[in-house]
Structures are given as C-alpha cells and as structure tokens.
Design a protein around this motif. Structure first.
Motif, PDB file in Angstrom:
ATOM      1  N   ASP A  46      -8.251  -2.918   8.651  1.00 24.66           N
ATOM      2  CA  ASP A  46      -7.837  -4.281   8.300  1.00 24.66           C
ATOM      3  C   ASP A  46      -8.001  -4.530   6.798  1.00 24.66           C
ATOM      4  OD1 ASP A  46      -7.001  -7.029   8.963  1.00 24.66           O
ATOM      5  OD2 ASP A  46      -9.065  -7.535   8.425  1.00 24.66           O
ATOM      6  N   ALA A  47      -9.005  -3.930   6.189  1.00 20.95           N
ATOM      7  CA  ALA A  47      -9.250  -4.129   4.757  1.00 20.95           C
ATOM      8  C   ALA A  47      -8.123  -3.546   3.900  1.00 20.95           C
ATOM      9  CB  ALA A  47     -10.587  -3.501   4.361  1.00 20.95           C
ATOM     10  N   MET A  48      -7.313  -2.651   4.463  1.00 24.09           N
ATOM     11  CA  MET A  48      -6.184  -2.088   3.730  1.00 24.09           C
ATOM     12  C   MET A  48      -5.039  -3.087   3.609  1.00 24.09           C
ATOM     13  SD  MET A  48      -5.966   1.703   5.410  1.00 24.09           S
ATOM     14  CE  MET A  48      -4.495   2.113   4.508  1.00 24.09           C
ATOM     15  N   TYR A  49      -5.027  -4.069   4.477  1.00 29.61           N
ATOM     16  CA  TYR A  49      -3.920  -5.031   4.526  1.00 29.61           C
ATOM     17  C   TYR A  49      -4.093  -6.102   3.466  1.00 29.61           C
ATOM     18  CZ  TYR A  49      -0.852  -8.708   6.261  1.00 29.61           C
ATOM     19  OH  TYR A  49       0.099  -9.673   6.371  1.00 29.61           O
ATOM     20  N   GLU A  50      -3.027  -6.366   2.751  1.00 31.32           N
ATOM     21  CA  GLU A  50      -3.035  -7.445   1.775  1.00 31.32           C
ATOM     22  C   GLU A  50      -1.914  -8.408   2.143  1.00 31.32           C
ATOM     23  OE1 GLU A  50      -2.044  -8.144  -2.934  1.00 31.32           O
ATOM     24  OE2 GLU A  50      -2.614  -6.162  -2.255  1.00 31.32           O
ATOM     25  N   ASP A  51      -2.284  -9.619   2.474  1.00 37.52           N
ATOM     26  CA  ASP A  51      -1.306 -10.621   2.854  1.00 37.52           C
ATOM     27  C   ASP A  51      -0.568 -11.082   1.599  1.00 37.52           C
ATOM     28  OD1 ASP A  51       0.112 -12.278   4.491  1.00 37.52           O
ATOM     29  OD2 ASP A  51      -1.483 -13.744   4.781  1.00 37.52           O
ATOM     30  N   LEU A  52       0.724 -10.855   1.565  1.00 38.93           N
ATOM     31  CA  LEU A  52       1.519 -11.237   0.413  1.00 38.93           C
ATOM     32  C   LEU A  52       2.061 -12.652   0.598  1.00 38.93           C
ATOM     33  CD1 LEU A  52       3.490  -7.913  -0.067  1.00 38.93           C
ATOM     34  CD2 LEU A  52       1.464  -8.687  -1.304  1.00 38.93           C
ATOM     35  N   HIS A  79       0.827  -1.198   0.000  1.00 44.27           N
ATOM     36  CA  HIS A  79       0.000   0.000   0.000  1.00 44.27           C
ATOM     37  C   HIS A  79       0.868   1.257   0.000  1.00 44.27           C
ATOM     38  CE1 HIS A  79      -3.367   2.628   0.830  1.00 44.27           C
ATOM     39  NE2 HIS A  79      -2.696   3.108   1.845  1.00 44.27           N
ATOM     40  N   SER A  89       2.555   2.031  -3.288  1.00 43.77           N
ATOM     41  CA  SER A  89       1.633   2.561  -4.291  1.00 43.77           C
ATOM     42  C   SER A  89       1.397   4.060  -4.100  1.00 43.77           C
ATOM     43  CB  SER A  89       0.300   1.804  -4.260  1.00 43.77           C
ATOM     44  OG  SER A  89      -0.421   2.115  -3.083  1.00 43.77           O
TER      45      SER A  89
END
Length: 140
Positions: free
Chosen positions: A108-114, A1, A4
């Motif tokens: 929490d919705a901002m988090y993207e588990d890579l 995030h 970007s």
C-alpha cells in the motif's frame, strides 16, 4: 511508480472493450479501470516462450529460473483473461506479496494517490466535440 521504472503505461479510451484491445498489443499486459475492471493478459507467443524457458531451465538444472517460469504459467492459469475476475486477481496479489515477503502495508505504501477531478458538463451537441484517441484531451 511504473513510469519511473521505464515501464510503458499507455492510455486508452474509456471502456473495457477499448482498454482490452490496447492491452492485446503486448505479450504480457495488465490493465485496469478506476471502477475495478481489469485483468492480466498473456499472448500465445508469451506463453510458448515462458514454457520453453521453463523446459530449458529444468534441463540445465537451473531451479530458480524454472520456478520463475512455472510461477508465470501459474499466474496465467489463475487469472481470468476473459472477464478480469477480481477474486482471482486478489489471489494473485496475495501470492505475489507472499513470494516477495511483503506485507499489505508495504504494498500500500507504494501507491500514491494522484489528484483527480471529474466533472460532467452538459452540452447541446456532444458530437460537436472532438477528443484525442485516448480521450484525455478535447481537441475542438
């Protein structure tokens, strides 16, 4: 995030001592490790600049800028820059969410588990391996 948004996200060797040293190169920095260690750092020059901005804003009657500067100074007081206390960090997160009007779900919705994989490989002589500065690549 953050990448970007154009925010630099440097990497450092494994260990808080290495991450902390890398973070000291910036006026304001946040660092963390996967194991939960981390903190928020403010350089002395950043604190001076924020305090001066607050005084200018108060003198000019700009309550919004004065409040923003006061919040940054309060954040510096809240977090433990020396040891990265998790309790103070979560209190700071709670304050930020409240100020932004965000729920924990929105945050929490901002988090993207890579995707990530860690494996341990036994080697006869680990000194025979050479890695890059941030230990993300084996060079030889």
């Amino acid at each position: 995030h953050l990448r970007s948004l154009g925010v630099p996200t440097p990497l450092a060797r494994t260990g808080v001592k290495h991450v902390h040293h890398a973070a000291l190169r910036y006026d304001v920095s946040v660092y963390f490790e996967a194991n939960g260690h981390g903190t928020l750092l403010f350089s002395d020059s950043a604190v001076s600049a924020i305090a001066a901005a607050r005084q200018r804003a108060e003198a000019s009657g700009d309550a919004g800028k004065a409040a923003s500067a006061a919040r940054l100074l309060a954040a510096k007081q809240l977090v433990n820059q020396a040891i990265g206390d998790a309790i103070s960090a979560i209190l700071l997160v709670e304050a930020i969410l409240l100020l932004r009007g965000w729920s924990i779900e929105r945050w929490d919705a901002m988090y993207e588990d890579l995707p990530s994989r860690q494996a341990k490989l036994g080697v006869a002589d680990r000194a025979a391996l050479r890695v890059n500065e941030d230990e993300t690549r084996t060079l030889e």
